[in-house]
Design a protein around this motif. Structure first.
Motif, PDB file in Angstrom:
ATOM      1  N   ASN A 173       0.849  -1.191   0.000  1.00  0.00           N
ATOM      2  CA  ASN A 173       0.000   0.000   0.000  1.00  0.00           C
ATOM      3  C   ASN A 173       0.883   1.239   0.000  1.00  0.00           C
ATOM      4  OD1 ASN A 173      -2.306   1.645   0.240  1.00  0.00           O
ATOM      5  ND2 ASN A 173      -3.261   0.304   1.746  1.00  0.00           N
ATOM      6  N   ILE A 174       0.259   2.404   0.033  1.00  0.00           N
ATOM      7  CA  ILE A 174       1.018   3.664   0.002  1.00  0.00           C
ATOM      8  C   ILE A 174       1.244   4.224   1.395  1.00  0.00           C
ATOM      9  CG2 ILE A 174       0.265   4.252  -2.321  1.00  0.00           C
ATOM     10  CD1 ILE A 174      -1.794   6.161  -1.059  1.00  0.00           C
ATOM     11  N   LYS A 194      -5.164   3.895   4.802  1.00  0.00           N
ATOM     12  CA  LYS A 194      -4.433   4.386   3.632  1.00  0.00           C
ATOM     13  C   LYS A 194      -4.873   3.673   2.349  1.00  0.00           C
ATOM     14  CE  LYS A 194      -1.299   7.459   4.954  1.00  0.00           C
ATOM     15  NZ  LYS A 194      -1.094   8.757   4.304  1.00  0.00           N
ATOM     16  N   GLY A 195      -4.598   4.327   1.229  1.00  0.00           N
ATOM     17  CA  GLY A 195      -4.774   3.691  -0.059  1.00  0.00           C
ATOM     18  C   GLY A 195      -6.117   3.935  -0.707  1.00  0.00           C
ATOM     19  N   SER A 196      -6.290   3.299  -1.845  1.00  0.00           N
ATOM     20  CA  SER A 196      -7.521   3.411  -2.615  1.00  0.00           C
ATOM     21  C   SER A 196      -8.646   2.652  -1.925  1.00  0.00           C
ATOM     22  CB  SER A 196      -7.301   2.823  -4.009  1.00  0.00           C
ATOM     23  OG  SER A 196      -6.990   1.433  -3.900  1.00  0.00           O
ATOM     24  N   GLN A 197      -9.843   2.808  -2.472  1.00  0.00           N
ATOM     25  CA  GLN A 197     -10.977   2.058  -1.931  1.00  0.00           C
ATOM     26  C   GLN A 197     -10.720   0.551  -2.055  1.00  0.00           C
ATOM     27  OE1 GLN A 197     -14.732   3.000  -3.793  1.00  0.00           O
ATOM     28  NE2 GLN A 197     -15.928   1.775  -2.359  1.00  0.00           N
ATOM     29  N   PHE A 198     -10.113   0.165  -3.162  1.00  0.00           N
ATOM     30  CA  PHE A 198      -9.758  -1.243  -3.363  1.00  0.00           C
ATOM     31  C   PHE A 198      -8.821  -1.725  -2.256  1.00  0.00           C
ATOM     32  CE2 PHE A 198      -6.515  -4.180  -5.029  1.00  0.00           C
ATOM     33  CZ  PHE A 198      -7.305  -5.281  -5.359  1.00  0.00           C
ATOM     34  N   ALA A 199      -7.794  -0.938  -1.951  1.00  0.00           N
ATOM     35  CA  ALA A 199      -6.828  -1.321  -0.923  1.00  0.00           C
ATOM     36  C   ALA A 199      -7.481  -1.388   0.457  1.00  0.00           C
ATOM     37  CB  ALA A 199      -5.672  -0.325  -0.905  1.00  0.00           C
TER      38      ALA A 199
END
Length: 331
Positions: free
Chosen positions: A181-182, A188-193
């Motif tokens: 992840n970031i 943190k991260g996108s909705q997917f993450a």
């Protein structure tokens, strides 16, 4: 490595940039190293038959076609039914071999194994797995290119399968599993993450949270899980950086007499460092989730990498990695 059980591995004689020469050399070394190994060597009759006739425990399986690196993988697999990759996978499907190894087209190997060998019941998507040869400790990463578009639940299965590989083959007890992840924070991260994080927290034993890119080479975690697009970019970035650094280091150490003297003093230590991050040690990347063993070597594999890939394929059979994955998915 234990050589207690007889294992038969189908090997693509035409896989890789330097085939068939390095493949034949690697297979010969593998047969010499593992006395319980049997090989079905798949490829043109003029290549595989002379080799098989002069090597015990090797059987020739002629195949009249070869899938090139630049061909569309799925189309080539469907069109070239007598290619070395398709015939090798078919040998596993038919029970004549327990595993398949090739250093040929990764996409064709994935398509051939998925269509020819078949998925383990309950596995939504097979995942390609790789060992990142960190100087700190080996790190298992998945997916590295089999699935560019993923759903969160796919990554949960990727994590479970990679954990089995890390423990049984790489030898990591109770592997610590992290989602690439970031940032480390849970949100943190996108909705997917974020969705994947929640599912992994609930359903993956050994899951410890998010990992950032700089955690990979530092081996902060044992298993790194991501989608195939991100994983492939990450892996190739690491490989490219490693090659560039060693190339630059070599230039520096040959730039002057003083540098050459210093380089000579460090030669042994540098060789040990280079060996510790040499991907040839692991021989290739297993496709986890198929109903058998399929291991894909790097296109530029040398004879040592081919040997290790064949031996690793046999070890995966002996450790029943596919069976353990089937059991884990069933749970």
């Amino acid at each position: 490595m234990s050589f207690d059980d007889t294992v038969t591995i189908a090997v693509d004689a035409m896989g890789g940039d330097h085939a068939p020469g390095v493949v034949l050399e690697g297979v010969a070394s593998a047969l010499e190293k593992d006395e319980k190994l049997q090989v079905i060597l798949v490829g043109p009759a003029e290549v595989v038959e002379p080799f098989a006739s002069s090597h015990a425990r090797c059987v020739a399986q002629p195949a009249t076609e070869v899938i090139a690196m630049d061909e569309h993988p799925a189309q080539a697999v469907r069109k070239k039914k007598d290619s070395s990759i398709v015939v090798g996978c078919r040998a596993v499907k038919e029970g004549r071999a327990q595993g398949f190894f090739s250093a040929g087209s990764t996409g064709a190997c994935l398509a051939g194994a998925t269509l020819g060998i078949g998925r383990i019941k309950g596995v939504q998507r097979p995942a390609l797995c790789s060992v990142i040869p960190s100087p700190v400790a080996p790190v298992v990463m998945t997916d590295i290119g089999a699935n560019a578009d993923c759903k969160p639940e796919y990554l949960v299965q990727f994590a479970r399968m990679a954990a089995i590989y890390a423990e049984k083959i790489v030898g990591i007890e109770s592997p610590r599993i992290a989602l690439l992840n970031i940032g480390e924070e849970d949100t943190k991260g996108s909705q997917f993450a974020q969705q994947t994080f929640e599912l992994m927290k609930e359903g993956v034993p050994g899951f410890v949270g998010n990992a950032e890119g700089n955690d990979i080479i530092n081996a902060r975690y044992d298993v790194i899980v991501t989608d195939g697009f991100t994983g492939n970019v990450t892996l190739k970035t690491i490989e490219g950086t490693s090659k560039a650094l060693f190339s630059a280091l070599k230039e520096v150490m040959t730039s002057s007499l003083k540098a050459k003297v210093g380089g000579l003093a460090l030669k042994k230590d540098l060789k040990e460092l280079k060996d510790s991050i040499n991907a040839d040690t692991y021989g290739g990347a297993p496709l986890l989730g198929v109903a058998g063993v399929c291991l894909v070597g790097h296109g530029s594999s040398n004879a040592t990498a081919i040997m290790n890939g064949v031996l690793a394929s046999a070890e995966m059979v002996r450790k029943d990695v596919a069976g353990l994955i089937s059991e884990a998915v069933g749970k």
